[in-house]
Design an enzyme around this catalytic site. Sequence first.
Site, PDB file in Angstrom:
ATOM      1  N   SER A  21       0.779  -1.332   0.101  1.00  0.00           N
ATOM      2  CA  SER A  21      -0.101  -0.109  -0.049  1.00  0.00           C
ATOM      3  C   SER A  21       0.876   1.320  -0.166  1.00  0.00           C
ATOM      4  O   SER A  21       1.763   1.391  -0.843  1.00  0.00           O
ATOM      5  CB  SER A  21      -1.034  -0.127   1.150  1.00  0.00           C
TER       6      SER A  21
ATOM      7  N   GLU B  31      -1.482  -2.583  -8.315  1.00  0.00           N
ATOM      8  CA  GLU B  31      -3.000  -2.808  -7.705  1.00  0.00           C
ATOM      9  C   GLU B  31      -3.456  -1.553  -7.089  1.00  0.00           C
ATOM     10  O   GLU B  31      -2.515  -0.720  -6.951  1.00  0.00           O
ATOM     11  CB  GLU B  31      -2.630  -4.239  -6.680  1.00  0.00           C
TER      12      GLU B  31
ATOM     13  N   HIS C 288      -4.863  -5.573  -1.744  1.00  0.00           N
ATOM     14  CA  HIS C 288      -5.631  -5.171  -0.705  1.00  0.00           C
ATOM     15  C   HIS C 288      -6.768  -6.158  -0.918  1.00  0.00           C
ATOM     16  O   HIS C 288      -7.950  -5.749  -1.267  1.00  0.00           O
ATOM     17  CB  HIS C 288      -6.395  -3.723  -0.769  1.00  0.00           C
TER      18      HIS C 288
END
Length: 310
Positions: A109, A207, A277
């Site tokens: 992230s 992503e 995620h």
Amino acid sequence: MILPKALQRGDTIGVIAPASPPNLENMHNAIPFFEQLGLKVKLAPHVSRVHGHLAGTDEERLKDLHDMFQDEEVKAIICAGGGYGTGRIAPSVDYELIRNNPKIFWGYSDITYLHTAIRQRTGLVTFHGPMLASDIGKDDFQQISKDSFQQLFKPTTLIYDETISPLTVISEGVAEGEVVGGNLSLIVNTMGGPFEIDTKDKLLFIEDIDEPPYRIDSFLCQLKNAGKLDEVKGIIVGDFNNAVPKSERPSLTLEDVLNDYFANSGVPVMSGFKIGHCQPHFSIPLGTKAILNTKEKTLTIQPGVTDGGI
């Protein structure tokens, strides 16, 4: 390329929060997982700090990062969570310190910013994988996600195929290159700065979460206009969790956007990888060589550690 040493049972891992404040209950719930792996857990002094939307001041978060790399007892550094903030400390990181004390560094992230900065400044291979507060300490943490940590104990060639999840070929081909990337919005945040991502001859992994199709379109447009998509050997499309329109207005789908940018790219592009995620969350090293093969529908990634024994 610098490979960190593999872990051994009895080693200590350090936990830091270089971005936003982690959920402390989830973080502490995750500690027994590492203990069951035979590891000791050392929490950084400022891991529980709250400074607005940051887990401590820039100076505190930076100190925890430096201290963990410098601490000879700590053999791996695992991030507690993501959120926002690593881009604020990246310019002040002592990359010479990291180069001289290479060890496993793990997160995803917002940690994408540090993955890119560390790799490009030091050559250290880092790991894109689930974190304590964000994943490990939750009830839905799945077995594939747990098993991904085994790659830290011995050099392991990872093979992702359709036994893990269905994969969709967007553009055919076979390509080999170093895996780089991570969270798409964070990759775009590096553009124009000292840590702008290098995609030349690389396999770019992307992503994201909670980004509607028009935002993903804007991110890919930025990379395309900057020439970043023209330089790649291939594209690995990870999980885009909740990538749905946020209003009733007409919108392209995520699949439409991906096809617009990649269907005629001339390089292999495959989507459907449960990396990001999501649960399960398949963990991968960043900075090692990999082969993306759309004919066999496989992604084969070289080990991210050197042998340390179990």
